[in-house]
Design a protein around this motif. Sequence first.
Motif, PDB file in Angstrom:
ATOM      1  N   GLU A 283       0.819  -1.220   0.000  1.00 60.24           N
ATOM      2  CA  GLU A 283       0.000   0.000   0.000  1.00 60.24           C
ATOM      3  C   GLU A 283       0.845   1.259   0.000  1.00 60.24           C
ATOM      4  N   GLY A 284       2.139   1.127  -0.205  1.00 58.04           N
ATOM      5  CA  GLY A 284       2.989   2.299  -0.343  1.00 58.04           C
ATOM      6  C   GLY A 284       3.268   2.989   0.976  1.00 58.04           C
ATOM      7  N   SER A 285       3.669   4.245   0.884  1.00 61.17           N
ATOM      8  CA  SER A 285       3.990   5.023   2.079  1.00 61.17           C
ATOM      9  C   SER A 285       2.720   5.532   2.739  1.00 61.17           C
ATOM     10  N   LEU A 286       2.875   5.988   3.977  1.00 57.86           N
ATOM     11  CA  LEU A 286       1.733   6.560   4.692  1.00 57.86           C
ATOM     12  C   LEU A 286       1.210   7.790   3.958  1.00 57.86           C
ATOM     13  N   ARG A 287       2.109   8.574   3.382  1.00 59.28           N
ATOM     14  CA  ARG A 287       1.666   9.747   2.620  1.00 59.28           C
ATOM     15  C   ARG A 287       0.795   9.329   1.439  1.00 59.28           C
ATOM     16  N   LYS A 288       1.227   8.310   0.701  1.00 55.58           N
ATOM     17  CA  LYS A 288       0.440   7.841  -0.441  1.00 55.58           C
ATOM     18  C   LYS A 288      -0.880   7.231   0.018  1.00 55.58           C
ATOM     19  N   ILE A 342       7.365   5.874   6.279  1.00 58.97           N
ATOM     20  CA  ILE A 342       6.528   4.927   7.015  1.00 58.97           C
ATOM     21  C   ILE A 342       5.703   4.176   5.975  1.00 58.97           C
ATOM     22  N   LEU A 343       5.870   2.874   5.920  1.00 56.96           N
ATOM     23  CA  LEU A 343       5.242   2.072   4.872  1.00 56.96           C
ATOM     24  C   LEU A 343       4.007   1.353   5.397  1.00 56.96           C
ATOM     25  N   CYS A 344       3.080   1.097   4.471  1.00 58.11           N
ATOM     26  CA  CYS A 344       1.791   0.499   4.820  1.00 58.11           C
ATOM     27  C   CYS A 344       1.694  -0.906   4.254  1.00 58.11           C
ATOM     28  N   VAL A 345       1.441  -1.858   5.121  1.00 61.72           N
ATOM     29  CA  VAL A 345       1.302  -3.259   4.735  1.00 61.72           C
ATOM     30  C   VAL A 345      -0.104  -3.720   5.107  1.00 61.72           C
ATOM     31  N   PRO A 358      -3.970  -0.183   7.713  1.00 65.23           N
ATOM     32  CA  PRO A 358      -2.814  -1.064   7.499  1.00 65.23           C
ATOM     33  C   PRO A 358      -1.892  -1.134   8.708  1.00 65.23           C
ATOM     34  N   ILE A 359      -0.943  -2.066   8.631  1.00 66.14           N
ATOM     35  CA  ILE A 359       0.165  -2.114   9.580  1.00 66.14           C
ATOM     36  C   ILE A 359       1.207  -1.106   9.099  1.00 66.14           C
ATOM     37  N   LEU A 360       1.653  -0.246  10.015  1.00 66.82           N
ATOM     38  CA  LEU A 360       2.615   0.801   9.665  1.00 66.82           C
ATOM     39  C   LEU A 360       4.013   0.338  10.047  1.00 66.82           C
ATOM     40  N   LYS A 361       4.935   0.460   9.103  1.00 64.90           N
ATOM     41  CA  LYS A 361       6.294  -0.030   9.313  1.00 64.90           C
ATOM     42  C   LYS A 361       7.311   1.080   9.017  1.00 64.90           C
ATOM     43  N   ILE A 362       8.172   1.328   9.982  1.00 64.69           N
ATOM     44  CA  ILE A 362       9.227   2.326   9.822  1.00 64.69           C
ATOM     45  C   ILE A 362      10.271   1.779   8.850  1.00 64.69           C
TER      46      ILE A 362
END
Length: 620
Positions: A283-288, A342-345, A358-362
Motif C-alpha cells: 500500500e505504499g507510504s503513509l503519505r500515499k 513509514i510504509l503500509c502493509v 494497514p500495519i505501519l512499518k518504519i
Amino acid sequence: MPLQEEPKFISKEDRKASFLAKKSKKSSLGSDILGNLQKSVFDEHIREFLPNTCIETLLTPAAVRRELHLSDDPELEEEVVNFVMKSAPKLFITSLLAGLTDKDQELATAMIQFETKSVNDNSLPLPDSAFVDEAGEFLEPWTEVSRRSFRRNQWTVLVPIISESNPELDLDPDCILPITEKSRAGESGAFGEVFQVKIHEEHHLNPIMKYDGKRADVAIKVIRPVYRDTTDENELDQLRDEWVREVKAHIEMRNLKHQNIIEFIAAIKRGSDRYLLFRWAEEGSLRKFWEMPEHKRPVVTRELVRAVIMQIQGMADALDKLHNYRYGGGSYRHGDLKPENILCVVGLPPRDGQFGFPILKISDMGLAKHHNIATQLRHNTSTQYTTTRYEPPEVALKSELGRSRRYDMWSFGCVILEMMIWLLYGTDHLERFNSQIIDEGRHRSHWFKVDKDKDEAFVHPHVQATIRALYYDPECKAETALKELLTIVKTKLLVVELDPPATPVSSSAPPRSTDGSRAYSQELMERLDDIVARGKTDESYWFTGASREHIKDLKVDRAPESSYLSPNSAVGGNRPLRPRPPLRPLGENGGGIIPDVGFEDQPSLMVPVITVVEAKTRRV
C-alpha cells in the motif's frame, strides 16, 4: 462377406511428418536444460539462469552416462560419473552449454581433465588458467571459442540463494540475480531507485509471508553507484566501512523481529553496485495512503481510532527498541522519520465491512545518511545530513551539537499530528495544514521558526493554532484517547526544550525528561500504553460516537509568533556552549543508521538547555 475398406489416402506432407517423428531422437540433456532456463529481468539485458532444483532433477547418473559415451570402458565411465555427480554437476552442465559434444568424447575428456587438475564446482567461476597447461597451451578439448562460451555460461548455474542465514552477499559483477519480475516503484529517491520485484522461489528461502498466506514481493533499493565516482583509496575505504556498518545495523534491527519495522531481507554487493532488499509494502507510504481517493475522508469509528492509535503505539515501541538497543549498550536513531518513510502493509481483513487500517512499518533507516556521506566524499563539501521539514529546532539553533535520540521524538510528533488531522478532517485539510507551514518567503518550512538575533526558536504559529483548534473538536474536547494523544504531542513531543535528563544516562534505568522538556521514547511508550490499557476497559474512550456530519472544516486562527524557546537560558546567556564533537559519519554502532551522539549522553559536559516560554493563549 464383409466389405473391404478403401485404402486411406495419405498426403505427401503427412508421410514426411510421420517419417521424421519415427526418426526423431529422445530429448537430450542439453535440450532439457535449455527448456528449464528462467529469465532474469533485473539487468538492462535479459539473462537466463538454471534454478538449483533443476540441476538436481535433470542431472541423473543415467543422463550423464548418455552424454559421456564411455560405455566401452565401464570402469572409467563409473569413475567419471561419480566425479560429476558428487563434485562437478555445475561444471558438467556448463561444459555441455559451452558446446562440448560427443564428437571425440569431448565432454568426457573435459571432465577427466578437470578431475586431474582438482577442479570442481567449488572452483567456479573458473579462471583462464583452468583451461590451459603449464605452457599456456589449451588442454583438450578446449579452444578459445569454447572457453569463452564456458566463462559466459557458468553464471547460468551460479545464481545466489537469499536466506536468513545468509543476509549479506558479495557477488561477482557478472553474477545473475534470480529476479523474474520487476517494476519501477515510483520516482528515484535520494539514495537511488526502488523496484518491486519477485525472486524465484527456489532462490529465496524464508520469504516474508502475507496474511493471506502468499509470498510478499520484495523491494530492492539500488544505492546510487557512488563507488564508481572516485578512485581515491581513502574515500573508497570510508565508503566500504560505511556499507559494512549499515548492513550490520540492518541485520541487528531484523533480529528484533518488530512488526512495525520493515523487514530487512538482504544486502548485496555486486561489483561496484550496492542493493538493499526489504519486504515490499503493497500500500505504499503513509503519505500515499492518505492520498488514495478511498482514504481521503475516512469515516471516524471506534474501530478506526483504535487501529490508528495501536499502530502509533507500535511505531513508538519500535523507536524505543532502536533507541535503547541492547538495553542501553548501543542505540540507533532513525534521523529521517516522516510519512514518506513509514510504509503500509495490508493486515488482517476488516471485520463487518469496517475500514481496514494497514500495519505501519518504519523504513529507510540510514539510507539518507549513507547517500549524503557519499555525496560529501564525492564533491568534497560539508554536507552532513538530509534537511527535511520534520527536523527539530536544535538543528537550526545549534547545528554543531550532536543529534540525540529525542531528535526522532520531534519528527514523530509531526507524524502523529498529521495523522490526527487526516483522521478527523481528511486529506484535503491535511494538505491545507501543510501548505500553511511556511516561512517569510512563503516557502514550506520546518515546523518551527527561529529568531536568529536572539538565538531562539518556537513551534510554528500555524502548528500551535492547529493544535488549539483540534482541542475544540468533539473527539478531543471530551476525555478521549485522541485528546490524550493530542496532549502528548503538545506537551511532550513538539517541544523545543532539551534539558539534561532527570535520570543519568549512566544508570540502568532509561533516561527521563524533566517537566516541560521533550520526552524520550520510553516515556512516550508509557503514555501510549496507558491510552491502550484504558481503551481496553472503556470502549467509549476510543470514540464518543457523536455524529460528525455537521463538522466540515477545521477552523484555525493564526496565533501570534510567540512561545519562544531559547537554547541558552537554562545555563545563562553568557555561558559557553560545549564544542561540537568531530563529525563521525561512520558511527561506531550503526553504519548508515545514525548513531546516538546526543548531548544527553554526556552529562558531565556543560549542556545548553532549551527553555520553553509558553504562549499566552485562550483556555481550551
